[in-house]
Design a protein around this motif. Structure first.
Motif, PDB file in Angstrom:
ATOM      1  N   ILE A  34     -10.262  -8.402  -0.711  1.00  0.00           N
ATOM      2  CA  ILE A  34     -11.380  -7.967   0.123  1.00  0.00           C
ATOM      3  C   ILE A  34     -10.872  -7.013   1.199  1.00  0.00           C
ATOM      4  CG2 ILE A  34     -13.297  -8.688   1.568  1.00  0.00           C
ATOM      5  CD1 ILE A  34     -13.479  -9.739  -1.271  1.00  0.00           C
ATOM      6  N   GLY A  35     -11.652  -5.997   1.455  1.00  0.00           N
ATOM      7  CA  GLY A  35     -11.287  -5.040   2.493  1.00  0.00           C
ATOM      8  C   GLY A  35     -12.442  -4.757   3.425  1.00  0.00           C
ATOM      9  N   ALA A  97     -15.788  -4.849   1.112  1.00  0.00           N
ATOM     10  CA  ALA A  97     -15.743  -4.468  -0.296  1.00  0.00           C
ATOM     11  C   ALA A  97     -14.744  -5.359  -1.027  1.00  0.00           C
ATOM     12  CB  ALA A  97     -15.343  -3.006  -0.441  1.00  0.00           C
ATOM     13  N   ALA A  98     -14.910  -5.463  -2.339  1.00  0.00           N
ATOM     14  CA  ALA A  98     -14.053  -6.304  -3.168  1.00  0.00           C
ATOM     15  C   ALA A  98     -13.400  -5.481  -4.270  1.00  0.00           C
ATOM     16  CB  ALA A  98     -14.859  -7.448  -3.780  1.00  0.00           C
ATOM     17  N   SER A  99     -12.102  -5.720  -4.455  1.00  0.00           N
ATOM     18  CA  SER A  99     -11.329  -4.962  -5.442  1.00  0.00           C
ATOM     19  C   SER A  99     -10.572  -5.897  -6.376  1.00  0.00           C
ATOM     20  CB  SER A  99     -10.325  -4.058  -4.725  1.00  0.00           C
ATOM     21  OG  SER A  99      -9.412  -3.475  -5.641  1.00  0.00           O
ATOM     22  N   ARG A 100     -10.470  -5.507  -7.650  1.00  0.00           N
ATOM     23  CA  ARG A 100      -9.657  -6.263  -8.604  1.00  0.00           C
ATOM     24  C   ARG A 100      -8.172  -6.037  -8.384  1.00  0.00           C
ATOM     25  NH1 ARG A 100     -11.752  -3.355 -13.642  1.00  0.00           N
ATOM     26  NH2 ARG A 100     -12.161  -1.797 -12.017  1.00  0.00           N
ATOM     27  N   PHE A 101      -7.824  -5.032  -7.598  1.00  0.00           N
ATOM     28  CA  PHE A 101      -6.436  -4.629  -7.435  1.00  0.00           C
ATOM     29  C   PHE A 101      -5.841  -5.165  -6.136  1.00  0.00           C
ATOM     30  CE2 PHE A 101      -6.700  -1.949 -11.032  1.00  0.00           C
ATOM     31  CZ  PHE A 101      -7.940  -1.333 -11.003  1.00  0.00           C
ATOM     32  N   TRP A 102      -4.673  -5.770  -6.259  1.00  0.00           N
ATOM     33  CA  TRP A 102      -3.915  -6.219  -5.103  1.00  0.00           C
ATOM     34  C   TRP A 102      -2.789  -5.210  -4.897  1.00  0.00           C
ATOM     35  CZ3 TRP A 102      -5.411 -10.621  -2.436  1.00  0.00           C
ATOM     36  CH2 TRP A 102      -6.388 -11.393  -3.058  1.00  0.00           C
TER      37      TRP A 102
END
Length: 125
Positions: A34-35, A97-102
């Motif tokens: 999450i960002g 926002a939510a991302s699949r990438f770490w």
């Protein structure tokens, strides 16, 4: 359907504090990074704070380091951004926002799959 809903924005005087919340649903909260981003009028969207890895490493843009704190509550599928010592230049619409990438490049908006609708933060001088 993935959803992110921000709350907690508002009008505050310089030096004051606000806490933004981002309630998520519709996806595996623990699997997504999450960002927090912000966008001021006439400016590009800026990465403010975000999760770099599953070990809790967190990125902060230089202008908020020491003033803002990112936190999560997995039981509530919610993340928070505690904002202290606010300045007029912090005025913007804030998005989660939510991302699949770490990644250590988690401040890149292009990496994010899902976005909230935004919450206005206005800091008066």
């Amino acid at each position: 359907e993935a959803q992110l809903v921000e709350s907690g924005g508002g009008l505050v005087q310089a030096g004051g504090s606000l806490r933004l919340a981002c309630k998520t649903s519709g996806f595996n909260f623990d699997a997504f990074a999450i960002g927090w981003f912000r966008q001021a009028p006439g400016k590009e969207r800026e990465g403010v704070s975000c999760m770099e890895s599953t070990d809790g490493s967190t990125y902060y843009t230089d202008s908020v380091t020491g003033r803002f704190t990112f936190s999560t509550d997995s039981a509530k599928n919610t993340v928070y951004l505690q904002m202290n010592s606010l300045k007029p230049e912090d005025t913007a619409v804030y998005y989660c926002a939510a991302s699949r990438f770490w990644t250590t490049h988690c401040d890149r908006a292009s990496l994010y799959d899902y976005w909230g609708q935004g919450s206005q933060v206005t800091v008066s001088s």
